[in-house]
Design a protein around this motif. Structure first.
Motif, mmCIF file in Angstrom:
data_model
loop_
_atom_site.group_PDB
_atom_site.id
_atom_site.type_symbol
_atom_site.label_atom_id
_atom_site.label_comp_id
_atom_site.label_asym_id
_atom_site.label_seq_id
_atom_site.Cartn_x
_atom_site.Cartn_y
_atom_site.Cartn_z
ATOM 1 N N SER A 1 4.275 -23.094 4.258
ATOM 2 C CA SER A 1 4.203 -21.643 4.443
ATOM 3 C C SER A 1 5.313 -21.154 5.364
ATOM 4 N N LEU A 2 5.864 -19.982 5.033
ATOM 5 C CA LEU A 2 6.870 -19.329 5.876
ATOM 6 C C LEU A 2 6.325 -18.057 6.504
ATOM 7 N N HIS B 1 3.320 -8.757 7.849
ATOM 8 C CA HIS B 1 3.645 -7.877 6.733
ATOM 9 C C HIS B 1 4.747 -8.517 5.902
ATOM 10 N N VAL B 2 4.580 -8.508 4.580
ATOM 11 C CA VAL B 2 5.596 -9.057 3.680
ATOM 12 C C VAL B 2 6.001 -7.989 2.668
ATOM 13 N N GLU B 3 7.250 -8.033 2.289
ATOM 14 C CA GLU B 3 7.779 -7.118 1.290
ATOM 15 C C GLU B 3 7.843 -7.810 -0.067
ATOM 16 N N GLU B 4 7.812 -7.006 -1.115
ATOM 17 C CA GLU B 4 7.991 -7.553 -2.451
ATOM 18 C C GLU B 4 9.331 -8.280 -2.520
ATOM 19 N N THR C 1 3.949 -6.040 -2.007
ATOM 20 C CA THR C 1 4.125 -5.709 -0.597
ATOM 21 C C THR C 1 2.750 -5.576 0.048
ATOM 22 N N GLY C 2 2.591 -6.142 1.229
ATOM 23 C CA GLY C 2 1.297 -6.026 1.907
ATOM 24 C C GLY C 2 1.233 -6.902 3.145
ATOM 25 N N TYR C 3 -0.001 -7.182 3.574
ATOM 26 C CA TYR C 3 -0.242 -7.965 4.780
ATOM 27 C C TYR C 3 -0.920 -9.287 4.424
ATOM 28 N N ILE C 4 -0.543 -10.347 5.092
ATOM 29 C CA ILE C 4 -1.152 -11.657 4.866
ATOM 30 C C ILE C 4 -2.503 -11.680 5.583
ATOM 31 N N LEU D 1 -2.714 -19.668 -2.506
ATOM 32 C CA LEU D 1 -1.863 -19.985 -1.368
ATOM 33 C C LEU D 1 -1.961 -18.933 -0.272
ATOM 34 N N VAL D 2 -1.772 -17.672 -0.630
ATOM 35 C CA VAL D 2 -1.883 -16.600 0.360
ATOM 36 C C VAL D 2 -2.637 -15.425 -0.247
ATOM 37 N N HIS D 3 -3.347 -14.702 0.605
ATOM 38 C CA HIS D 3 -4.102 -13.512 0.213
ATOM 39 C C HIS D 3 -3.397 -12.308 0.822
ATOM 40 N N VAL D 4 -2.918 -11.409 -0.014
ATOM 41 C CA VAL D 4 -2.136 -10.265 0.438
ATOM 42 C C VAL D 4 -2.959 -8.992 0.270
ATOM 43 N N ALA D 5 -3.254 -8.329 1.382
ATOM 44 C CA ALA D 5 -3.940 -7.032 1.347
ATOM 45 C C ALA D 5 -2.895 -5.941 1.210
ATOM 46 N N ARG D 6 -3.206 -4.970 0.354
ATOM 47 C CA ARG D 6 -2.197 -3.974 -0.014
ATOM 48 C C ARG D 6 -2.679 -2.562 0.269
ATOM 49 N N LEU D 7 -1.717 -1.710 0.592
ATOM 50 C CA LEU D 7 -2.022 -0.314 0.878
ATOM 51 C C LEU D 7 -2.018 0.546 -0.376
ATOM 52 N N ASP D 8 -1.361 0.051 -1.444
ATOM 53 C CA ASP D 8 -1.288 0.838 -2.670
ATOM 54 C C ASP D 8 -2.591 0.722 -3.446
ATOM 55 N N ALA D 9 -2.824 1.682 -4.321
ATOM 56 C CA ALA D 9 -4.049 1.691 -5.119
ATOM 57 C C ALA D 9 -3.774 1.430 -6.585
#
Length: 367
Positions: A262-263, A269-272, A295-298, A313-321
């Motif tokens: 993992s990096l 916060h990660v970007e697309e 794009t979202g938060y780990i 591997l990772v769960h990304v929570a997103r602000l977009d709907a």
């Protein structure tokens, strides 16, 4: 049987009056050795009437962070309500706790067994006893959970957002670093509580069999804020930061088997297009760079270095709907259901909370 007075609470055959503090034990069954298995239940009642709040952990016996959170609240005498009643159950699944296991000995998940059956499987009997003794007494609840297997969760509240004002208010009062919209799962405590007119939110932090000290501290503070919101304690610590509300989430999976590195870190916060890790073969011949399609938060991270194709591997929570291509993959259940023969004809509804509104969380309790 005589009915208790309006200001009295009847639990496990005991009549508990205003101002009393009681420890009672719900007998569930016996081990094959004959040892009695019972569930300790703490009841703290104020003289002044008010709501009844459930604090419960150990639905999955290997999830120790919630157990420790409630233990510290009790030990520090922080559950002395000014009004109303607090019911604290540090461990619901005693079997799993004794065996370092998520499930009960029959291999079933208690949090997929509600409302239960007194003549059903062991998990179903545990759920039924809870429904008979505890559910009728409560108005609100916090169900404490932890990431499953080798997956860790950043501190977060999971609940059904923007569909019930009381639930939204509880989540806002708790003010965890992240608040994730999580749909109701069949057979879960949250789904059954909602059907009964009760409101329960799920707090997730850390991973199974590991104490997450920052997450425990945040859990204690958030619980006190909920109790303060309900007028049950005089004060509570202010949140250090506003909660980040996420209406959807996505699990990113391994396209190749190998060694996962993992990096990213929990909460980052990660970007697309950003690299979040790599998967390499164990012989030094090939390494694949992993880039996030969203794009979202780990909010969830797999700590297992050896992965197979399809592993989360990772769960990304997103602000977009708006749905994206990454949401159209097969849903992942962080807490999988172990199926038995009688289940094979049932439709599998164990969708990931990341792609559903979730339950219990994980892409859950979820949850």
């Amino acid at each position: 049987m005589p009915q208790p007075a309006p200001d009295q609470l009847l639990l496990n055959g005991l009549t508990i009056g205003p101002g009393e503090r009681v420890l009672t034990r719900l007998v569930i069954s016996r081990l094959p050795s004959g040892t009695v298995i019972d569930i300790p239940v703490h009841v703290f009642r104020a003289v002044e009437p008010g709501p009844t709040v459930l604090l419960m952990a150990g639905m999955h016996g290997d999830e120790v962070n919630g157990i420790e959170t409630i233990r510290r609240l009790i030990r520090r005498e922080l559950l002395q309500p000014l009004r109303g009643t607090i019911i604290a159950i540090p461990i619901l699944n005693i079997y799993g706790f004794l065996n370092f296991s998520r499930e009960v000995p029959d291999g079933k998940d208690v949090n997929r067994s509600f409302p239960g059956n007194p003549r059903g499987s062991l998990a179903s009997r545990v759920a039924h006893r809870f429904m008979r003794e505890i559910m009728p007494l409560i108005d609100y609840g916090i169900d404490f959970h932890t990431g499953g297997a080798t997956r860790a969760n950043t501190p977060q509240i999971r609940c059904l957002l923007h569909e019930d004002a009381e639930t939204d208010a509880l989540a806002a009062a708790f003010a965890a670093p992240f608040t994730l919209h999580a749909g109701l799962r069949p057979g879960s405590l949250r789904e059954t509580a909602m059907q009964e007119g009760r409101r329960i939110i799920v707090y997730e932090t850390g991973e199974s069999m590991r104490l997450d000290e920052p997450g425990i501290d945040l859990g204690i503070a958030g619980t006190l804020r909920v109790l303060h919101h309900l007028g049950m304690v005089a004060e509570a610590p202010a949140p250090a930061h506003p909660t980040v509300v996420c209406l959807r989430s996505t699990w990113l999976r391994a396209r190749y088997a190998g060694i996962f590195r993992s990096l990213v870190q929990l909460g980052q916060h990660v970007e697309e297009g950003q690299a979040y890790g790599s998967v390499a073969d164990p012989y030094g011949e090939r390494s694949v760079r992993l880039e996030s399609p969203v794009t979202g938060y780990i909010i969830g991270l797999n700590h297992m270095p050896v992965v197979n194709q399809g592993d989360a591997l990772v769960h990304v929570a997103r602000l977009d709907a708006a749905p994206s291509r990454a949401d159209l993959v097969v849903p992942f259940d962080e807490k999988p259901i172990k199926r038995t023969e009688e289940d094979v004809h049932e439709v599998d509804r164990a969708d990931d909370p990341s792609t559903l509104p979730d339950d219990d969380g994980h892409g859950d309790e979820v949850w």
